[in-house]
Write a protein that holds these residues in place. Sequence first.
Motif, PDB file in Angstrom:
ATOM      1  N   UNK A 204      32.784  43.439  38.958  1.00 44.37           N
ATOM      2  CA  UNK A 204      32.597  44.800  39.467  1.00 44.37           C
ATOM      3  C   UNK A 204      33.932  45.477  39.741  1.00 44.37           C
ATOM      4  N   UNK A 205      34.840  44.737  40.377  1.00 42.76           N
ATOM      5  CA  UNK A 205      36.133  45.284  40.775  1.00 42.76           C
ATOM      6  C   UNK A 205      37.253  44.463  40.132  1.00 42.76           C
ATOM      7  N   UNK A 206      37.384  44.621  38.837  1.00 40.43           N
ATOM      8  CA  UNK A 206      38.324  43.807  38.076  1.00 40.43           C
ATOM      9  C   UNK A 206      39.770  44.003  38.484  1.00 40.43           C
ATOM     10  N   UNK A 207      40.167  45.249  38.758  1.00 34.13           N
ATOM     11  CA  UNK A 207      41.550  45.510  39.141  1.00 34.13           C
ATOM     12  C   UNK A 207      41.888  44.830  40.466  1.00 34.13           C
ATOM     13  N   UNK A 208      40.983  44.909  41.422  1.00 34.96           N
ATOM     14  CA  UNK A 208      41.223  44.248  42.707  1.00 34.96           C
ATOM     15  C   UNK A 208      41.352  42.740  42.524  1.00 34.96           C
ATOM     16  N   UNK A 209      40.505  42.163  41.681  1.00 34.40           N
ATOM     17  CA  UNK A 209      40.583  40.726  41.415  1.00 34.40           C
ATOM     18  C   UNK A 209      41.927  40.351  40.804  1.00 34.40           C
ATOM     19  N   UNK A 210      42.414  41.171  39.878  1.00 37.56           N
ATOM     20  CA  UNK A 210      43.719  40.898  39.265  1.00 37.56           C
ATOM     21  C   UNK A 210      44.837  40.980  40.299  1.00 37.56           C
ATOM     22  N   UNK A 211      44.719  41.910  41.232  1.00 39.45           N
ATOM     23  CA  UNK A 211      45.723  42.026  42.288  1.00 39.45           C
ATOM     24  C   UNK A 211      45.705  40.804  43.201  1.00 39.45           C
ATOM     25  N   UNK A 212      44.515  40.291  43.499  1.00 45.18           N
ATOM     26  CA  UNK A 212      44.427  39.072  44.316  1.00 45.18           C
ATOM     27  C   UNK A 212      45.139  37.903  43.629  1.00 45.18           C
ATOM     28  N   UNK A 213      44.909  37.764  42.341  1.00 49.74           N
ATOM     29  CA  UNK A 213      45.542  36.655  41.612  1.00 49.74           C
ATOM     30  C   UNK A 213      47.050  36.842  41.536  1.00 49.74           C
ATOM     31  N   UNK A 214      47.491  38.088  41.372  1.00 45.78           N
ATOM     32  CA  UNK A 214      48.930  38.359  41.379  1.00 45.78           C
ATOM     33  C   UNK A 214      49.528  38.011  42.732  1.00 45.78           C
TER      34      UNK A 214
END
Length: 336
Positions: A63-73
């Motif tokens: 649903x919130x792919x950008x937020x997930x990518x930021x968490x992994x970063x």
Amino acid sequence: MTEQERLQWDELPHQLTDWAETQLGARIINADSQKGGFSRGAALRVVGENGQRAFLKAVDAAVYGQTARLYLAEARHLQLLPVNVPVAHHLATFTECNWVGLLLADIEGRHPDFAADTEDLVKVFHAFDEVSAIDASHFDIEQLRPSLEGEVRLWSKISELLSNNSITDASYSHVKSSAVRRQLLRYVTQLEISAHRYAEYVDGFLIPNLDGEQIVHTDVRADNILVTDTQAVIVDWAWMCRGNAAVDSALIVVDAVCAGTSLSVPDMVRQSRLLSAQPPHFVDALIVSMAGFYLYAALQEGEVGTTSNLPLVRAQRAVALLDWVDLHREEIGLAV
């Protein structure tokens, strides 16, 4: 933002909550949702039956792919940092069932009050001084100038929009405050002449001074900092870059101006070892650049995965910074 805009503990998949309990070594008996920030992801201070504590971030990546990518970063960046720097250190990462979760060290603290508390300001400057001592030359992270340049050079784009009459009364209709909209539009009518001069000022005093080999957080605001009795702890490291660490301390000055501090910019600069060593007008130019950033960002209705108050906050910050620029334009060499 409201807590209800964030995901709550009982909305998380059992695989993730089971994982969090395994990491803590006990059943979680309390999950307190935190305010602040603009992500809709879960932000929970969790406590296990055994007394163990942690901070849990979690989001549905589908649903919130950008937020997930930021968490992994953020997880990757935190694992690069030494244990002795004042950050909320990484404990574990969850990546299953299309969800991403981070467990971080729990910090018992509060957000700094830059409007009223000089001691908070000193603690925060000291924390960034500590981070600046890290040699980041060997870190595999983005360089600051190419990463940030587009955001700090928006006055040229604003100048073009104004010359084309592309910013109108309707441009800020999504900002949920008629008073703030009126203030923004008042400035818009005055900026057609000065926007180009502001762009030149940023190019001359800020852009050449972004490079370096230090850690730069780049997303510095009061709600990304926790103050304890003894120190300030910096959180939310998704945007970490390599460059001139003084940018972070200058962003603290920006945040203090937005908060309505009674301190002058020179007074704040004198409180910071990093800022005291910068060329003339470095901090002034960053304030001018961020005024342009927020003025432009307030034109946007907000990104997927962000909270509903983001456009208003951007607009309020634009007004506060434009007020400062308008008041100080002669002393910082910006009279047009």
